[in-house]
Design a protein around this motif. Structure first.
Motif, PDB file in Angstrom:
ATOM      1  N   THR A 137       2.096  16.037  13.682  1.00 42.83           N
ATOM      2  CA  THR A 137       1.613  15.478  12.295  1.00 42.83           C
ATOM      3  C   THR A 137       0.224  15.252  12.011  1.00 42.83           C
ATOM      4  OG1 THR A 137       3.800  14.182  12.689  1.00 42.83           O
ATOM      5  CG2 THR A 137       2.241  13.670  10.643  1.00 42.83           C
ATOM      6  N   LEU A 138      -0.445  14.844  13.230  1.00 41.49           N
ATOM      7  CA  LEU A 138      -1.833  14.584  13.135  1.00 41.49           C
ATOM      8  C   LEU A 138      -2.558  16.026  12.756  1.00 41.49           C
ATOM      9  CD1 LEU A 138      -2.651  12.023  15.812  1.00 41.49           C
ATOM     10  CD2 LEU A 138      -3.050  11.756  13.275  1.00 41.49           C
ATOM     11  N   ILE A 140      -1.529  18.753  11.862  1.00 42.08           N
ATOM     12  CA  ILE A 140      -0.991  19.495  10.515  1.00 42.08           C
ATOM     13  C   ILE A 140      -1.820  18.751   9.365  1.00 42.08           C
ATOM     14  CG2 ILE A 140       0.763  19.742   8.821  1.00 42.08           C
ATOM     15  CD1 ILE A 140       2.594  20.564  11.304  1.00 42.08           C
ATOM     16  N   SER A 141      -2.220  17.386   9.525  1.00 43.25           N
ATOM     17  CA  SER A 141      -2.855  16.684   8.533  1.00 43.25           C
ATOM     18  C   SER A 141      -4.316  16.975   8.377  1.00 43.25           C
ATOM     19  CB  SER A 141      -2.624  15.378   8.570  1.00 43.25           C
ATOM     20  OG  SER A 141      -0.981  15.066   8.539  1.00 43.25           O
ATOM     21  N   ILE A 142      -4.983  17.334   9.283  1.00 42.52           N
ATOM     22  CA  ILE A 142      -6.407  17.353   9.729  1.00 42.52           C
ATOM     23  C   ILE A 142      -6.817  18.807   9.084  1.00 42.52           C
ATOM     24  CG2 ILE A 142      -8.383  17.367  10.863  1.00 42.52           C
ATOM     25  CD1 ILE A 142      -7.056  15.580  12.766  1.00 42.52           C
ATOM     26  N   PRO A 143      -7.538  18.728   7.958  1.00 42.80           N
ATOM     27  CA  PRO A 143      -7.880  20.239   7.428  1.00 42.80           C
ATOM     28  C   PRO A 143      -8.799  20.969   8.247  1.00 42.80           C
ATOM     29  CG  PRO A 143      -8.376  18.240   5.710  1.00 42.80           C
ATOM     30  CD  PRO A 143      -7.983  17.638   7.089  1.00 42.80           C
ATOM     31  N   LEU A 145     -11.185  22.524   8.048  1.00 46.70           N
ATOM     32  CA  LEU A 145     -12.847  22.610   7.985  1.00 46.70           C
ATOM     33  C   LEU A 145     -13.165  21.235   8.865  1.00 46.70           C
ATOM     34  CD1 LEU A 145     -15.093  23.031   6.309  1.00 46.70           C
ATOM     35  CD2 LEU A 145     -14.327  21.318   4.708  1.00 46.70           C
ATOM     36  N   VAL A 146     -12.401  20.305   8.651  1.00 46.65           N
ATOM     37  CA  VAL A 146     -12.670  18.981   9.651  1.00 46.65           C
ATOM     38  C   VAL A 146     -12.507  19.192  11.187  1.00 46.65           C
ATOM     39  CG1 VAL A 146     -12.011  16.626  10.154  1.00 46.65           C
ATOM     40  CG2 VAL A 146     -12.127  17.280   7.649  1.00 46.65           C
ATOM     41  N   PHE A 149     -15.550  20.918  12.469  1.00 50.83           N
ATOM     42  CA  PHE A 149     -16.746  20.294  12.611  1.00 50.83           C
ATOM     43  C   PHE A 149     -16.576  19.451  13.798  1.00 50.83           C
ATOM     44  CE2 PHE A 149     -18.085  21.191   8.190  1.00 50.83           C
ATOM     45  CZ  PHE A 149     -19.348  21.970   8.473  1.00 50.83           C
ATOM     46  N   GLN A 152     -16.660  21.240  16.897  1.00 47.92           N
ATOM     47  CA  GLN A 152     -18.086  21.864  17.041  1.00 47.92           C
ATOM     48  C   GLN A 152     -18.824  20.688  17.740  1.00 47.92           C
ATOM     49  OE1 GLN A 152     -19.906  23.137  13.767  1.00 47.92           O
ATOM     50  NE2 GLN A 152     -20.639  24.933  14.687  1.00 47.92           N
ATOM     51  N   ARG A 191       7.022  22.358  16.763  1.00 47.87           N
ATOM     52  CA  ARG A 191       8.203  21.987  16.060  1.00 47.87           C
ATOM     53  C   ARG A 191       8.976  22.905  15.839  1.00 47.87           C
ATOM     54  NH1 ARG A 191       6.385  18.265  10.920  1.00 47.87           N
ATOM     55  NH2 ARG A 191       5.669  16.521  12.214  1.00 47.87           N
ATOM     56  N   ILE A 248     -11.768  32.678   7.174  1.00 47.08           N
ATOM     57  CA  ILE A 248     -13.027  32.606   6.281  1.00 47.08           C
ATOM     58  C   ILE A 248     -13.745  31.381   6.872  1.00 47.08           C
ATOM     59  CG2 ILE A 248     -14.011  32.129   4.021  1.00 47.08           C
ATOM     60  CD1 ILE A 248     -11.866  33.863   2.950  1.00 47.08           C
ATOM     61  N   VAL A 249     -12.989  30.170   6.927  1.00 46.94           N
ATOM     62  CA  VAL A 249     -13.638  28.781   7.272  1.00 46.94           C
ATOM     63  C   VAL A 249     -13.972  28.781   8.608  1.00 46.94           C
ATOM     64  CG1 VAL A 249     -13.223  26.314   7.138  1.00 46.94           C
ATOM     65  CG2 VAL A 249     -12.009  27.742   5.559  1.00 46.94           C
ATOM     66  N   VAL A 253     -18.023  28.434   9.822  1.00 48.74           N
ATOM     67  CA  VAL A 253     -18.427  27.268  10.371  1.00 48.74           C
ATOM     68  C   VAL A 253     -18.943  27.582  11.718  1.00 48.74           C
ATOM     69  CG1 VAL A 253     -17.971  24.998  11.604  1.00 48.74           C
ATOM     70  CG2 VAL A 253     -16.839  25.503   9.570  1.00 48.74           C
TER      71      VAL A 253
ATOM     72  N   ALA B 255      -7.219  19.477   0.571  1.00 45.91           N
ATOM     73  CA  ALA B 255      -7.987  19.905   1.742  1.00 45.91           C
ATOM     74  C   ALA B 255      -8.603  21.312   1.112  1.00 45.91           C
ATOM     75  CB  ALA B 255      -7.201  20.073   2.828  1.00 45.91           C
ATOM     76  N   TYR B 262     -17.044  23.049   0.009  1.00 48.75           N
ATOM     77  CA  TYR B 262     -17.968  23.140   1.370  1.00 48.75           C
ATOM     78  C   TYR B 262     -18.351  24.805   1.204  1.00 48.75           C
ATOM     79  CZ  TYR B 262     -19.003  24.816   6.043  1.00 48.75           C
ATOM     80  OH  TYR B 262     -19.559  25.249   7.064  1.00 48.75           O
ATOM     81  N   LEU B 263     -17.726  25.504   0.995  1.00 46.27           N
ATOM     82  CA  LEU B 263     -18.051  26.973   0.871  1.00 46.27           C
ATOM     83  C   LEU B 263     -19.031  27.397  -0.572  1.00 46.27           C
ATOM     84  CD1 LEU B 263     -14.786  28.873   1.679  1.00 46.27           C
ATOM     85  CD2 LEU B 263     -16.451  28.709   3.195  1.00 46.27           C
ATOM     86  N   GLN B 282     -23.616  19.068   7.600  1.00 51.78           N
ATOM     87  CA  GLN B 282     -23.475  19.935   8.453  1.00 51.78           C
ATOM     88  C   GLN B 282     -24.783  20.204   9.209  1.00 51.78           C
ATOM     89  OE1 GLN B 282     -22.298  23.890   6.997  1.00 51.78           O
ATOM     90  NE2 GLN B 282     -21.624  24.691   9.094  1.00 51.78           N
ATOM     91  N   SER B 296     -15.193  13.286   6.522  1.00 55.91           N
ATOM     92  CA  SER B 296     -14.217  13.988   7.377  1.00 55.91           C
ATOM     93  C   SER B 296     -12.858  13.123   7.859  1.00 55.91           C
ATOM     94  CB  SER B 296     -14.661  14.466   8.602  1.00 55.91           C
ATOM     95  OG  SER B 296     -15.388  15.529   8.457  1.00 55.91           O
ATOM     96  N   SER B 300      -9.156  13.476   5.970  1.00 47.40           N
ATOM     97  CA  SER B 300      -8.046  13.860   6.742  1.00 47.40           C
ATOM     98  C   SER B 300      -6.960  12.764   6.396  1.00 47.40           C
ATOM     99  CB  SER B 300      -8.407  13.821   8.036  1.00 47.40           C
ATOM    100  OG  SER B 300      -9.405  14.627   8.248  1.00 47.40           O
ATOM    101  N   VAL B 303      -5.133  13.580   3.052  1.00 45.03           N
ATOM    102  CA  VAL B 303      -4.080  14.514   3.366  1.00 45.03           C
ATOM    103  C   VAL B 303      -3.063  14.250   3.976  1.00 45.03           C
ATOM    104  CG1 VAL B 303      -4.005  16.901   4.365  1.00 45.03           C
ATOM    105  CG2 VAL B 303      -6.141  16.289   3.089  1.00 45.03           C
ATOM    106  N   MET B 304      -3.134  13.422   5.160  1.00 46.78           N
ATOM    107  CA  MET B 304      -2.057  12.867   6.023  1.00 46.78           C
ATOM    108  C   MET B 304      -1.310  11.941   5.220  1.00 46.78           C
ATOM    109  SD  MET B 304      -2.474  10.686   9.563  1.00 46.78           S
ATOM    110  CE  MET B 304      -4.083  11.649  10.094  1.00 46.78           C
ATOM    111  N   ILE B 307       1.069  14.282   3.316  1.00 44.78           N
ATOM    112  CA  ILE B 307       2.078  15.145   4.370  1.00 44.78           C
ATOM    113  C   ILE B 307       2.985  14.299   4.937  1.00 44.78           C
ATOM    114  CG2 ILE B 307       2.103  16.703   6.474  1.00 44.78           C
ATOM    115  CD1 ILE B 307      -0.488  17.886   5.454  1.00 44.78           C
TER     116      ILE B 307
END
Lengths: 307, 323
Positions: A137-138, A140-143, A145-146, A149, A152, A191, A248-249, A253, B255, B262-263, B282, B296, B300, B303-304, B307
């Motif tokens: 669940t965590l 899937i919920s985190i984009p 993009l995030v 980063f 990274q 899942r 792409i993302v 990044v 998201a 961002y792009l 960044q 961030s 998140s 979004v969470m 979902i």
């Protein structure tokens, strides 16, 4: 089966044409004056400008331009960018990078996702099952993009385990971006495997296998797992097509010079021919792998027949 | 046994109970099986911790979007002093300062309104497109259906981010009303234009599933028009799956907005958006990681929330999944 595949292949043609036309029509609306932008500060003479515009067919109406484009496609001429570099060459340069990234992502997705899903599924509502449910669940919920980063920063910068960007260190530098790219599908695979296994554990044939006195390990690996993996394998197969076009993302990044990065640069630089060429290729991959998966379904599950 | 017979039987039982001198049941026994899908779902939802976490976060961010100044602790997101540039979080300024020396908490808090607005607007767009196209395709069938299904396939094969990226890049130089503004409306339109396909397929399959049922035939026999049959008799069946889809999609599209921004093709400065904050943070990841970290985390969590709510709704509304 042969007839089914042939029919499906024929059906992909209108979708491919439609998708490339859609992109073509959108890019066509880009006015900007790329020719003038190319020339920089020194103004172009009217004759040179007219000649360049004619060369890139920038004066024809939309449908005529598209017709010429498709005509050229038939002999693999995807046009050139504004620096006279053939689009086909850009693609053949960039595609191997994206292919490697996709391969790493799919391998990680299958390895981690399947293991987590199987362990969660055979002991439903157990401790590990709950861990898997919460963590997927965590994830899937985190984009993405995030996720890109954070990983990274943490793994690249703080711990220094992985290169921060670029592909200078060969396969090793694909590992972190591959994991980020795979994360969403990985959670989904876990899942899907979990549900599928938990469902099959209650099936009659599993009870029969147990009644025969087979050891637990054999029941799970030889009987439950083999049947439970069919939907998972098909999901992973379709995902290959999606990942090839969806990086792409991640590529932006982690600064990876694949086709995702190329199409992003092309959109920004208004390189119409490059955008249309690469997007059409991505759409083709997507459709192709979906077709492969549908055929694979029939091969893996004899109950499914298309003819 | 018909329903009427069952009904009679229950009344008999009740009466039998009273005549034998036992206490009369205090509730009407016959009414306890008339729970609707929604009351069942609510009973299920109330027991789901996932729902409460999602609902709490969702309401929290909704209030934040409506009254950001309360959460910003009185700070103005645009009141900046360069002397404060990139200061780390402190007890007075919980999220520190950004490069321009603006209070970062205020900036992150004000970003909620942008994100939620775009999320909700684009989902409305997705639903309008998906329901209309899906209902037409499913109801009329035949050639209309094949044509619309092929068009849906075309859009489906294009990745959401990629399609929206191109549309938003092209948008400002066209004269299409909303699309050329570079504002939240443009982002919502671009997301809706490339995000409606799943809604269409959901609605289409629901329409096909019920359109040949007896009650639809009865409505038609009574002279109901196509529009009335669709809106009053067929589409209500699709409300539950579409609601689940819409809830999850709000999160996905929030998201996607941050990603597009961002792009560089989504919202532009001086708009306040989490995507812009992540993007400008960044390059400062080494010296001021909190500039990427805070937007961030909040992104998140938002979004969470959606979902989780969607997952909980799906479990509650699908009777087959109930244990």
């Amino acid at each position: 089966m042969g007839r089914y595949v042939a029919r499906r292949l024929l059906l992909t043609i209108p979708v491919l044409i439609g998708a490339s036309f859609l992109i073509f029509a959108m890019v066509y609306a880009l006015p900007g004056d790329p020719i003038r932008a190319l020339a920089g500060d020194r103004p172009l003479s009217a004759a040179v400008e007219a000649q360049l515009k004619a060369q890139f067919h920038l004066n024809d109406p939309l449908l005529v331009q598209y017709g010429k484009y498709v005509g050229n496609l038939t002999h693999l001429d995807l046009g050139t960018d504004f620096h006279q570099r053939p689009v086909l060459e850009i693609i053949t340069n960039r595609l191997p990078v994206t292919a490697k990234l996709t391969l790493v992502a799919v391998l990680l997705e299958a390895a981690i996702g399947l293991t987590a899903g199987v362990l969660a599924g055979i002991r439903r509502n157990g401790y590990f099952d709950n861990v898997v449910l919460v963590s997927t669940t965590l994830i899937i919920s985190i984009p993405i993009l995030v996720l890109a980063f954070v990983s990274q920063y943490v793994f690249g910068l703080k711990f220094g385990w992985f290169p921060i960007a670029g592909i200078q260190q060969g396969w090793y530098s694909y590992l972190l971006p591959g994991l980020v790219l795979a994360s969403g599908s990985l959670a989904y695979v876990a899942r899907l495997t979990r549900t599928s296994i938990a469902e099959n554990m209650r099936a009659d044939y599993v009870r029969t296998a147990r009644a025969k006195g087979l050891p637990n390990r054999t029941v799970i690996i030889r009987h439950t797992l083999r049947n439970s993996l069919i939907p998972v394998i098909t999901f992973i197969g379709a995902d290959v097509g999606a990942l090839l076009g969806g990086a792409i993302v991640t590529e932006a990044v982690f600064n990876i010079p694949g086709i995702g990065r190329a199409v992003f640069d092309a959109v920004r630089g208004q390189e119409g021919a490059v955008v249309v060429g690469i997007v059409t290729l991505m759409v083709f991959f997507f459709i192709f792998f979906n077709l492969v998966v549908d055929v694979l379904y029939a091969v893996l599950d004899p109950r499914i027949r298309y003819d | 046994m018909t329903d009427q017979q069952q009904e009679d039987l229950r009344h008999d039982l009740v009466e039998a109970g009273t005549t034998t001198g036992l206490a009369a049941p205090s509730v009407d026994v016959t009414s306890d099986r008339q729970n609707s899908l929604w009351s069942d779902a609510w009973a299920q939802l109330r027991r789901n911790p996932l729902f409460w976490i999602g609902a709490f976060l969702g309401v929290f961010f909704l209030v934040m979007a409506l009254a950001p100044s309360v959460f910003a602790r009185g700070a103005d997101p645009r009141a900046c002093a360069l002397t404060n540039s990139k200061l780390p979080p402190s007890s007075a300024h919980w999220m520190g300062f950004d490069q321009q020396g603006c209070d970062y908490l205020a900036n992150v808090v004000y970003g909620a309104r942008t994100s939620l607005t775009i999320g909700v607007l684009s989902v409305i767009g997705v639903l309008v497109l998906g329901v209309i196209v899906g209902a037409i395709a499913g109801y009329y069938g035949g050639f209309t259906d094949s044509l619309l299904a092929r068009i849906t396939d075309i859009f489906f094969a294009l990745p959401l981010i990629l399609g929206a990226l191109i549309l938003l890049r092209v948008g400002p130089s066209t004269n299409i009303p909303i699309l050329n503004t570079r504002g939240p409306g443009a982002v919502a339109v671009a997301l809706a234009a490339f995000g409606w396909m799943t809604a269409m397929r959901l609605v289409r399959s629901q329409v096909i599933a019920v359109k040949s049922s007896d009650y639809v035939a009865a409505a038609r026999a009574m002279g109901a028009s196509n529009l009335r049959i669709l809106t009053r008799h067929i589409l209500p069946n699709a409300v539950a799956p579409v609601l689940v889809f819409a809830t999850i999609t709000v999160g996905v599209l929030i998201a996607a907005e941050a990603t597009l921004t961002y792009l560089g093709v989504g919202l532009q400065r001086p708009a306040i958006s989490w995507g812009l904050q992540i993007s400008s943070g960044q390059s400062l990841l080494r010296t001021a990681p909190h500039l990427v970290l805070f937007p961030s985390i909040i992104l998140s969590l938002t979004v969470m929330a959606f979902i989780m709510l969607g997952d909980a709704l799906r479990d509650a509304l699908d009777p087959r999944q109930r244990s």
